[in-house]
Scaffold this active site. Structure first.
Site, short mmCIF file in Angstrom:
data_model
loop_
_atom_site.label_atom_id
_atom_site.label_comp_id
_atom_site.label_asym_id
_atom_site.label_seq_id
_atom_site.Cartn_x
_atom_site.Cartn_y
_atom_site.Cartn_z
N ASP B 192 -6.20 -9.32 -10.09
CA ASP B 192 -7.53 -8.74 -10.28
C ASP B 192 -7.36 -7.61 -11.30
O ASP B 192 -6.94 -6.51 -10.99
CB ASP B 192 -8.04 -8.19 -8.94
CG ASP B 192 -9.43 -7.59 -9.06
OD1 ASP B 192 -9.84 -7.21 -10.17
OD2 ASP B 192 -10.11 -7.48 -8.03
N GLU B 286 -4.73 1.74 -2.47
CA GLU B 286 -5.78 0.77 -2.76
C GLU B 286 -6.20 0.25 -1.40
O GLU B 286 -5.65 -0.70 -0.89
CB GLU B 286 -5.24 -0.33 -3.67
CG GLU B 286 -6.34 -1.08 -4.34
CD GLU B 286 -6.93 -2.14 -3.45
OE1 GLU B 286 -7.73 -1.77 -2.55
OE2 GLU B 286 -6.58 -3.31 -3.64
N GLU B 295 -12.05 -3.71 7.18
CA GLU B 295 -10.62 -3.54 7.43
C GLU B 295 -10.24 -2.11 7.77
O GLU B 295 -9.14 -1.84 8.21
CB GLU B 295 -9.74 -3.98 6.26
CG GLU B 295 -9.85 -5.46 6.00
CD GLU B 295 -8.82 -5.95 5.01
OE1 GLU B 295 -8.35 -5.16 4.20
OE2 GLU B 295 -8.49 -7.13 5.09
N HIS B 478 -11.97 -9.30 -7.10
CA HIS B 478 -11.70 -10.12 -5.92
C HIS B 478 -12.52 -9.64 -4.72
O HIS B 478 -12.60 -10.32 -3.72
CB HIS B 478 -10.20 -10.15 -5.59
CG HIS B 478 -9.70 -8.93 -4.90
ND1 HIS B 478 -9.50 -7.74 -5.55
CD2 HIS B 478 -9.36 -8.72 -3.62
CE1 HIS B 478 -9.05 -6.85 -4.68
NE2 HIS B 478 -8.94 -7.42 -3.50
#
Lengths: 326, 542
Positions: B192, B286, B295, B478
């Site tokens: 990405d 990240e 998440e 992505h």
């Protein structure tokens, strides 16, 4: 960063069913095999193994089946129940949620088993085991299985550009050396579509499975192959695919998932070789492919390809674990 | 396996086989390794650590005989790395370990990895044990030091953080971390370009922030951000990941010759300790998921900030915004909803039901956007606390569509911002948009040289903001966009106002999933009276 695809229960998720239904080669072939053969289905009992959304059960009902039982262990069956009802098949189709092995079915003997059990590389995460169990337990002698034959093929391909992108990419990641991942990446077969013009050799049959007689042991096998090159070229990978046929039907419906055929969601399976092989027109690339369920996780497949071409020979262990789909 | 020459553990003698070396060490130095392993109750990994520890630390035989099962090195992953390359002793013991001769080795530099599944299990068990110890230690430390615990009881009370409980914890993590063990997902992330090149551009373009500084990389994955930081001149980088990918990261770091600069630590950042109580100048991470917060990895970054970041230290990214926009989403609606009304002549409408409960992750084109975006959450990482990540935000979206059309979805995306001084950016600062079809994104990052020279030449000039957007106007990443499909599509004309509240919180059953509620009303224009009917739709992001 995100791991959604690996995180969710993909079979309870609807996406996979959407993809399968939109695969017109797959669903259209089943429809043709069933709907165009009402003489086979009229007043028969039918078992649909792994019925999913119930589409094959509805084809069978439409073809005149007396009664259809669909079984699936996934939550998708809750939707299938609503679909069956919405289409007025409530009395013809009975849906059962559960594993075939642990479940009592309302009918003890069936005339026909229908199932769409094929996985990537035919056998990866396939339900063939369950279909064979269903056959031994429920199919009347002389009963029919849809489909009743599957054939696996292998060929070799030129795939420089894509190997560069998928495998050699790891040699230089934003200027860093990631080559230790390359070795692992190479051993994960890649599920992807390959153009016919990339195929350098004639294909060779790897394995033919007659569903009416096959045993589970047949799914662990070692087969020699001989691939004759059709031109002077480089080879970067082996390519595998399969054909499926409904030999019991009048017009012998069949379809292929090969590079020469129309797109299916199974695509093809690419096995990159560590070294590039040079081959001349008419030369042979010979070898053996062995395939076995992984001992620790039998959903995974261990595949070994040993090959030789002229002076050159090598053997690579691959492992299909589903993390590598395009 | 044919015998290979093997060096003694205690002197420089070499013996024809591993077994012979063990006999030598037993007779000459009085250390019977297999006996000692049995005595200490060591499994294969314990034995591996013991051998690597002896090889690395050169203890005398007496000290080895006096070892107890509680030695700290017996819990350290560092000692799973062979001290001697191809050490025959690490393979010598067959018996129950013969199965390790598995052709499926995923790391030829590390024999202990020959059996990944088993190893993962063993490490997980250890991790759990170590975690329990650390938790109690952390608790003591917090109490002693009077440090504010970021996951302490929330004032609201209704959504107490499960992490705060002392009772056995639900495990939302094992599957999560395992899912990052596979390679493909890392290939997707690294490839990405918007994502990776923005980080590269920020890290390599701001050497002043990194030269001679200590950096922590939270959720390092394959270690790419740590490598950027090391390349930018960091004095030291701690790269932390709880997933099995940490082992690969270690190999990658070695392959690039940064093993002295980058220390890879496998563990949760909430639990690990840094050597000598190190504090860091910069945290890079990240952590962004679908819809930014899916998440919940941001919680870990905030925990890392509280535990390890020096006062005045910088977080990268320093800020992230969630944006909501009105969208036609015709294509997605057609594919995901209308498709089901006629499938080979059958009515499969029940299959469409899912998309009204579950957010759809997909890409929508810029031409399908029907309003200006509105920020529903602006997270300034230096000051954020986890409980703020469950939130309710008002929104009011005014249709900019020149003609009457249907809005089938509300679309959520995020923008991320990086600043070398970690300053909070005002809402006017917009994220950089790389239009679809623009020149190679990869061109972004080699600009660093020019950028840094200009910056040093004008030392006092305004620091450059680095940013990227995952919105429909920018090149797809992505992360794509997150769509909330509307059960009742809204007919909009120019000036139509869709307003209401956007609710987002962690799912009570799995804190890594999100529950979203959208409450909205529709008015034809600003002058129209407030409508009575509020529409409510509830979604999961999972």
């Amino acid at each position: 960063m995100t791991s959604r695809d690996y995180y969710a229960d993909s079979y309870a998720h609807f996406g996979i069913h959407e993809e399968m239904l939109k695969d017109t080669v797959r669903t259209g072939s089943y429809r043709a095999a069933i709907i165009q053969n009402p003489h086979l289905f009229k007043d028969k009992t039918v078992l649909d193994v792994g019925c999913g959304t119930g589409i094959l059960s509805m084809f069978a009902a439409k073809a005149g089946a007396k009664h259809v039982v669909g079984i699936d262990m996934s939550n998708i069956i809750d939707q299938a129940v609503k679909i069956i009802e919405a289409n007025g098949f409530k009395d013809t189709i009975t849906l059962v949620k559960g594993k075939l092995e642990d479940t009592e079915l309302p009918i003890k003997e069936f005339d026909i088993i229908i199932s769409e059990w094929m996985g990537y590389f035919l056998l990866y995460e396939s339900m063939l085991d369950t279909v064979l169990d269903a056959r031994d337990k429920y199919l009347k002698p002389g009963g029919l299985i849809f489909p009743d034959r599957a054939t696996m093929y292998i060929a070799a391909i030129e795939d420089q550009d894509y190997k560069e992108e998928k495998i050699n990419f790891w040699d230089n990641v934003y200027g860093f050396d990631y080559s230790c991942i390359k070795d692992i990446a190479l051993r994960e077969p890649l599920v992807d579509t390959v153009e016919l013009k990339a195929v350098v050799t004639d294909p060779c049959i790897l394995k033919e499975i007659n569903i009416t007689t096959a045993k589970k042991e047949d799914l662990t096998f070692t087969t020699p192959f001989r691939l004759k090159s059709t031109r002077n070229d480089y080879i970067h990978a082996f390519l595998a695919w399969f054909d499926v046929s409904f030999d019991c039907t009048h017009k012998k419906v069949s379809f292929s998932t090969g590079p020469h055929a129309k797109y299916t969601h199974w695509k093809q399976t690419v096995f990159y070789t560590p070294e590039t092989i040079t081959i001349g027109a008419g030369e042979d690339l010979t070898g053996t492919l062995s395939c076995a369920p992984n001992l620790r996780n039998n959903r995974d497949l261990d595949i070994t390809i040993s090959y030789q071409c002229g002076e050159f020979s090598d053997s690579v262990d691959y492992k299909m674990n589903g993390s590598n789909r395009i | 396996m044919s015998p290979e020459p093997c060096r003694s553990l205690f002197d420089n003698s070499t013996h024809p086989s591993a077994a012979a070396a063990l006999v030598h060490d037993s007779t000459t130095h009085g250390v019977d390794i297999d006996g000692l392993c049995a005595q200490l109750g060591l499994d294969f990994h314990g034995r591996t650590r013991l051998i690597n520890w002896i090889r690395r630390e050169h203890p005398d035989p007496g000290a080895v005989r006096a070892l107890t099962p509680s030695e700290s090195f017996l819990c350290s992953d560092d000692y799973l790395v062979p001290t001697l390359p191809d050490d025959p002793l690490l393979r010598a013991n067959d018996g129950p370990h013969a199965e390790h001769a598995d052709a499926w080795s995923d790391d030829d530099e590390d024999d202990a990895a020959a059996e990944p599944t088993r190893r993962i299990r063993a490490l997980e068990a250890q991790l759990a044990a170590t975690q329990r110890e650390l938790e109690s230690l952390a608790l003591i430390a917090r109490t002693r030091l009077g440090v504010r615990s970021d996951d302490g009881p929330s004032t609201g009370g209704d959504d107490a953080e499960p992490e705060a409980c002392a009772v056995p914890q639900r495990d939302d993590d094992t599957h999560y971390f395992e899912s990052y063990g596979a390679n493909e997902i890392h290939a997707v992330m690294i490839q990405d370009k918007v994502r990776t090149s923005t980080y590269a551009s920020f890290i390599l373009g701001n050497p002043d922030l990194f030269v001679d500084k200590v950096v922590l990389d939270v959720g390092c994955g394959t270690g790419i951000l740590s490598l950027f930081a090391a390349k930018a001149g960091a004095a030291h980088v701690y790269a932390v990941d709880a997933s099995g990918i940490a082992d690969r990261a270690r190999a990658i770091v070695r392959a690039n010759g940064y093993e002295d600069t980058i220390t890879v630590i496998r563990g949760k950042v909430e639990d690990i300790v840094l050597p000598d109580g190190a504090q860091v100048d910069v945290i890079v991470s990240e952590w962004m998921g679908y819809a930014l917060l899916y998440e919940s990895m941001l919680d870990s970054v905030l925990a890392a900030r509280d535990r390890f970041l020096k006062p005045g230290g910088v977080l990268a990214p320093s800020q992230a915004r969630m944006e909501l926009v009105l969208c036609a989403a015709d294509e997605v609606y057609k594919e995901r909803v209308e498709f089901w009304s006629d499938v080979y002549g059958f009515d499969m409408v029940p299959m469409a039901e899912e998309v009204f409960h579950e957010a759809v992750v997909d890409v929508v084109g810029p031409e399908t956007v029907l309003s200006e975006p509105q920020t529903v959450k602006d997270i300034y990482l230096a000051g954020a606390v986890p409980r703020q990540l469950d939130f309710v935000a008002p929104f009011s979206l005014t249709s900019t569509s020149a003609r009457k059309c249907k809005a089938h979805a509300l679309v959520l995306y995020f923008d991320a911002f990086f600043t070398p001084d970690g300053v909070r950016l005002p809402s006017e600062t917009k994220a950089r948009v790389v239009p679809v079809g623009a020149a190679e994104v990869a061109e972004v990052w080699p600009l660093r040289r020019r950028l840094s020279r200009r910056m040093s030449a004008h030392g006092s000039s305004k620091p450059v903001v680095t940013s990227f957007s995952t919105g429909p106007a920018s090149v797809p990443t992505h992360w794509k966009q997150t769509l909330f499909l509307l059960r009742e599509p809204i007919v909009v004309d120019e000036g139509t106002i869709v307003e209401g509240t956007f609710h987002c919180r962690k799912n009570a059953d799995n804190s890594r999933e999100l529950d979203v509620e959208i409450h909205y009303t529709v008015r034809l224009s600003a002058d129209a009276p407030a409508p009575a009917d509020v529409v409510v739709q509830i979604y999961k992001i999972r």
